[in-house]
Design an enzyme around this catalytic site. Structure first.
Site, PDB file in Angstrom:
ATOM      1  N   HIS A 467      15.471  17.244 -33.236  1.00 56.78           N
ATOM      2  CA  HIS A 467      14.655  16.491 -31.972  1.00 56.78           C
ATOM      3  C   HIS A 467      15.579  16.541 -30.768  1.00 56.78           C
ATOM      4  O   HIS A 467      14.614  17.251 -29.728  1.00 56.78           O
ATOM      5  CB  HIS A 467      14.699  14.858 -32.437  1.00 56.78           C
ATOM      6  CG  HIS A 467      13.839  14.133 -31.580  1.00 56.78           C
ATOM      7  ND1 HIS A 467      12.628  13.695 -31.687  1.00 56.78           N
ATOM      8  CD2 HIS A 467      14.126  13.880 -30.265  1.00 56.78           C
ATOM      9  CE1 HIS A 467      12.228  13.188 -30.656  1.00 56.78           C
ATOM     10  NE2 HIS A 467      12.960  13.147 -29.898  1.00 56.78           N
ATOM     11  N   GLU A 468      16.726  16.270 -30.762  1.00 61.35           N
ATOM     12  CA  GLU A 468      17.398  16.482 -29.325  1.00 61.35           C
ATOM     13  C   GLU A 468      17.540  17.955 -28.922  1.00 61.35           C
ATOM     14  O   GLU A 468      17.458  18.169 -27.732  1.00 61.35           O
ATOM     15  CB  GLU A 468      18.825  15.701 -29.219  1.00 61.35           C
ATOM     16  CG  GLU A 468      18.708  14.192 -29.627  1.00 61.35           C
ATOM     17  CD  GLU A 468      17.570  13.505 -28.629  1.00 61.35           C
ATOM     18  OE1 GLU A 468      17.194  13.919 -27.347  1.00 61.35           O
ATOM     19  OE2 GLU A 468      17.062  12.245 -29.098  1.00 61.35           O
ATOM     20  N   HIS A 471      14.256  19.005 -27.419  1.00 61.34           N
ATOM     21  CA  HIS A 471      14.345  18.621 -25.846  1.00 61.34           C
ATOM     22  C   HIS A 471      15.155  19.647 -25.224  1.00 61.34           C
ATOM     23  O   HIS A 471      14.559  19.998 -24.071  1.00 61.34           O
ATOM     24  CB  HIS A 471      14.934  17.357 -25.593  1.00 61.34           C
ATOM     25  CG  HIS A 471      13.975  15.990 -25.908  1.00 61.34           C
ATOM     26  ND1 HIS A 471      12.367  16.126 -25.382  1.00 61.34           N
ATOM     27  CD2 HIS A 471      14.258  14.921 -26.742  1.00 61.34           C
ATOM     28  CE1 HIS A 471      12.164  14.813 -25.680  1.00 61.34           C
ATOM     29  NE2 HIS A 471      13.242  14.419 -26.341  1.00 61.34           N
ATOM     30  N   HIS A 474      13.590  22.999 -24.187  1.00 66.01           N
ATOM     31  CA  HIS A 474      12.430  22.724 -23.132  1.00 66.01           C
ATOM     32  C   HIS A 474      13.426  22.740 -21.976  1.00 66.01           C
ATOM     33  O   HIS A 474      12.798  23.277 -20.947  1.00 66.01           O
ATOM     34  CB  HIS A 474      11.878  21.069 -23.382  1.00 66.01           C
ATOM     35  CG  HIS A 474      10.651  20.939 -22.501  1.00 66.01           C
ATOM     36  ND1 HIS A 474      10.083  19.679 -22.413  1.00 66.01           N
ATOM     37  CD2 HIS A 474       9.679  21.923 -22.052  1.00 66.01           C
ATOM     38  CE1 HIS A 474       8.913  20.029 -22.026  1.00 66.01           C
ATOM     39  NE2 HIS A 474       8.442  21.199 -21.534  1.00 66.01           N
TER      40      HIS A 474
END
Length: 675
Positions: A467-468, A471, A474
C-alpha cells in the site's frame, strides 16, 4: 547561514541529515520565510502587467527553500521526534500558518492572480497550466482573499490556533501511546502468543532491565496481543488502554482539543461562506458534497450490513461454542476472528509469516514495479539518513536515468508515531528545462528482527508495505512541471487509488512467486496457502466494510454540521455509531480523541475516501485481470494517465483516459463477496 537554506552539496542533492542539528531549524525557517517573502514581493512589485508566466508560474516556483526545510523538519517530527523537535514544531507552526495567510490574504498579489484568471479563456494554456491557474486562484478565494479586512484577521487567528491544536493533539496521542506498558511476569499469561511476539516483548523488558515481558500500544506489539493472547482479562486490559488514548482526563486529554478543532473548522468555513467544514473541503474532491458522501456511504452500508450481521452472528456462535462466551466484546473480536479463520481456511498468520521475510517482500515490491513500470531499485550507501535503520535506494529507468531517491524506514522506536505512511523530502518538478527528481520515503512500524529471527511480516503487514509502496510509486513516477501538482498532490479521494490498487498483487500467485519464500528452507509458498489467502481475502468483509464506513460517518458527523452543540464526545460518538455498532460500547473508550487521521493528519471530511478509492481500485484492477496482471500495455496506460500525471487534470478525466469508462462499484462488491 544555516546548512538548510543552501543547495545541499550532496549526491542527488539529498538532505544532509547527519550535519543538521536541531538548533539549525528555527533560524532556517526564519530565513526560508524571509526568502519566500522576497519572492512574493518581487511578483507583486513587477511593473509589467500580470501574465501567466510572471505571476502564476512565478508563484508556483516560489518558496522552494521553505518547502524543503518544512518537509525535512515535519517528516522528522513524525518519524524521529524528541522533546526539542516538538518544542520547535510548536514555535514554527504559527509562523508558517501566519506566512501562509500573509500570502493568501495579500490583496496586491491576489489582484494580479485575479487579472490572469479573468483572462484565462484567451490565454491558450495547456491542461496543466489551466489546472495550476484554477488552483492558484482558488487557493486565494477559498482562503478569504475576497473577504473584508476584519474577516481576514479572524481567519488568521483561527488558522494559527488550529495549527497549534492539531500539533498538541498528535503529541498527546504519542505521549499516551508511550506511557502505557503491560508488564507480564507470569509465563502462563503468554499462552497463545506467537513465539516472535514473546521474543520481542522479552527483549523490550531486557532493554529496560526488567524481568519478564513488556507489551505496548505500538501496533507490532498490541495487534498480536489482542489477536492471540488466550488470557481474556489481559486482552481486555490492553484493549481498554488502547481505546482510552486522549480520553483519560489527564494532562494528555484530547477532549477539549477535539471540540475546539471541530468548532474552529466550522467557524472558518462560515467565515468563508460555506455551510460547514465538509462543504468547504469537498468542493475540491471527486465527491463534491457531504450529501454525496453520505449517500455513497449509506448505499455501501446497506449492502454490507446484512453480511456484517451474519458474520457477527457466526462469530458470536463460534465464541460460545469454543469458550461458552455469551457476549462478544471488542477485545474478543480479533481473537475469535483469527481462530474462526484458522478453522474455516486452516490459515494462520503464524503459518504464513515465515514466507514473508521483510527484505524479500520489499524485493518483491521492487520486482512488481519493474515488471509493470520498467524501473529498478539499487541500494545505495552514500546517501545520508536520519536514523541508521533507514535504507536508501537509487531508482532508475530502463535508460539508467535517475527516477527518484527512495528511503525506507520500517521499525517502531521511541519518537516515531504509530502506523504507516508515505511522504517526500523533495518534490518532482521541471524548471529551466531540468526535470528535478523526487526524494520519496515510506515509514512503517513492522516487527523488528530478533536475535534468532529476521523481520517476518504478517500478511496484513505485507499488504501495508505494498500500500505505502503504491503511494511511493505515485511520488516517484511523477512527471509534471509544477511542484504543487506533482505526485500525490491530487484530490484526496483519488490519492488512495495507486496505493490500494497495488495491494491486489499480494493475492496473485504470479506476484507471490516473486517473493514468498520460506526464510529458512527457501521453498516457495505452497499453492494451497496462496489459494487460501485468496479465498480468505473476503473473510468478514462485511464487518470490515461496516467498520471503515463507521469511521467515515463519524468524520462526517464532526464536520458536516455545526458542532457547537456537541458537549460530550462520548454521547456524540454513541449517536454517530448507532447504525454501524456490533460490539457493546466500552465506557472508558472514545475514538475521536486519538483519531489522528482527522484531527492531526489531512483526512478531515475525507475519511470516506478510502472506500471511495476502493471502488476505483477494484474497477481498475479488473482491467489488469482481464489483460494479465503484468500486462505492459495496461501498466503503461496506468503510469502515463494516473501515476505520472499527479494533479494536473481532474481525476475523473485521468481515470477515464486510463480505463476508457467511469468506475463501477460492482467490481468492489464482487471482490468483497457482497454480491
Amino acid at each position: 547561514m544555516s546548512i538548510l537554506t543552501h543547495h545541499f552539496n550532496t549526491k542527488y542533492n539529498t538532505a544532509p541529515f547527519s550535519k543538521i542539528k536541531n538548533e539549525d531549524f528555527l533560524p532556517a525557517f526564519q530565513k526560508g520565510i524571509e526568502l519566500a517573502k522576497a519572492e512574493i514581493d518581487a511578483i507583486v512589485r513587477n511593473p509589467i502587467k500580470p501574465t501567466f508566466e510572471n505571476t502564476i508560474e512565478a508563484l508556483a516556483f516560489s518558496g522552494d527553500v521553505l518547502d524543503r526545510i518544512s518537509s525535512i523538519f515535519f517528516n522528522l517530527n513524525s518519524a524521529e521526534t524528541n522533546d526539542e523537535i516538538q518544542k520547535i514544531a510548536q514555535e514554527v507552526s504559527p509562523l508558517l500558518s501566519e506566512f501562509g495567510n500573509d500570502v493568501r490574504l495579500n490583496p496586491d498579489l491576489f489582484a494580479r492572480v485575479k487579472t490572469v484568471y479573468e483572462q484565462r479563456q484567451k490565454l491558450n494554456l495547456n491542461p496543466e497550466q489551466t489546472t495550476l491557474l484554477d488552483k492558484k486562484y482558488k487557493s486565494f478565494s477559498r482562503n478569504g482573499a475576497n473577504l473584508p479586512e476584519d474577516k481576514k484577521n479572524q481567519l488568521r487567528e483561527i488558522d494559527k490556533e488550529l495549527s497549534k491544536l492539531s500539533l498538541q493533539f498528535g503529541e498527546n496521542v504519542l505521549a499516551e501511546t508511550q506511557a502505557y506498558q503491560l508488564h507480564i511476569t507470569n509465563e502462563s499469561d503468554l499462552a497463545g502468543l506467537p513465539e516472535g511476539t514473546i521474543e520481542a516483548a522479552r527483549s523490550l523488558a531486557k532493554s529496560q532491565e526488567k524481568e519478564g515481558w513488556i507489551f505496548t500500544l505500538d501496533y507490532p506489539s498490541y495487534v498480536p496481543f489482542v489477536t492471540y493472547a488466550d488470557n481474556r482479562d489481559l486482552r481486555k486490559k490492553i484493549a481498554i488502554a488502547f481505546g482510552a488514548k486522549g480520553f483519560q482526563n489527564n494532562e494528555f486529554d484530547n477532549q477539549e482539543i477535539v471540540l475546539k478543532i471541530a468548532k474552529l473548522r466550522f467557524d472558518r468555513a462560515q467565515v468563508l461562506g460555506y455551510a460547514t467544514h465538509a462543504h468547504f473541503v469537498l468542493e475540491e474532491r471527486m465527491a463534491e458534497s457531504p450529501e454525496k458522501v453520505k449517500t455513497f456511504s449509506n448505499d455501501l452500508l446497506e449492502k454490507a450490513k446484512p453480511a456484517a450481521l451474519k458474520e457477527f452472528a457466526q462469530l458470536t456462535a463460534f465464541a460460545k461454542e469454543q469458550h461458552g462466551i455469551d457476549q462478544l466484546e471488542k477485545w474478543d473480536g480479533a481473537y475469535y476472528s483469527e481462530k474462526l479463520k484458522q478453522q474455516l481456511f486452516n490459515l494462520d498468520d503464524e503459518i504464513l509469516k515465515p514466507y514473508f521475510q521483510l527484505e524479500k517482500v520489499l524485493d518483491g515490491a521492487f520486482a512488481v514495479a519493474q515488471k509493470l513500470f520498467g524501473i529498478t531499485f539499487e541500494e545505495i550507501f552514500e546517501v545520508d539518513k536520519y536514523h541508521e535503520e533507514v535504507k536508501t535506494y537509487a531508482v532508475k529507468d530502463e535508460e539508467d536515468q535517475l527516477v527518484a531517491v527512495f528511503y525506507a524506514d520500517f521499525f517502531p522506536r521511541k519518537g516515531k508515531r504509530n502506523g504507516a505512511w508515505m511522504t517526500s523530502f523533495k518534490s518532482q518538478y521541471i524548471k529551466k528545462g531540468i526535470n528535478e527528481r523526487p526524494h520519496i520515503s515510506i515509514v512503517c512500524n513492522f516487527t523488528k528482527p530478533t536475535e534468532t529471527k529476521p523481520s517476518l511480516l504478517t500478511f496484513n503487514e505485507v499488504t501495508t508495505l505494498f500500500h505505502e509502496f503504491g503511494h511511493a510509486l505515485h511520488g516517484m513516477l511523477a512527471n509534471t512541471t509544477y511542484p504543487s501538482l506533482s505526485g500525490t498532490s491530487v484530490y484526496w479521494d483519488f490519492v488512495e487509488l495507486p496505493s490500494q490498487i497495488l495491494e491486489n498483487w499480494c493475492y496473485e500467485p504470479e506476484a507471490l512467486a516473486l517473493f514468498a519464500y520460506h526464510y529458512e528452507t527457501g521453498e516457495m509458498i505452497p499453492m494451497e496457502l496462496v489459494h487460501k489467502i485468496k479465498e480468505s481475502a473476503s473473510f468478514q468483509e462485511g464487518m470490515a466494510t461496516m467498520r471503515q464506513l463507521s469511521f467515515g460517518l463519524l468524520d462526517m458527523g464532526w464536520h458536516a454540521q455545526d458542532p457547537s452543540n456537541i458537549k460530550d464526545i462520548k454521547a456524540f460518538e454513541t449517536e454517530q455509531f448507532a447504525a454501524t455498532q456490533l460490539y457493546p460500547d466500552v465506557k472508558e473508550n472514545a475514538m475521536s480523541t486519538s483519531f489522528s487521521h482527522i484531527f492531526q493528519g489531512g483526512y478531515s471530511s475525507g475519511y470516506y475516501s478510502y472506500k471511495w478509492a476502493e471502488v476505483l481500485d477494484a474497477d481498475a484492477f479488473e482491467y489488469f485481470q482481464e489483460c494479465g496482471i503484468f500486462n505492459k500495455e495496461v501498466a503503461t496506460k496506468f503510469k502515463e494517465n494516473v501515476l505520472s500525471k499527479g494533479g494536473t487534470e481532474h481525476p475523473m478525466i485521468l481515470y477515464k483516459r486510463f480505463r476508457g469508462q467511469e468506475p463501477k462499484p460492482e467490481a468492489l462488491l464482487r471482490r468483497a463477496g457482497l454480491v
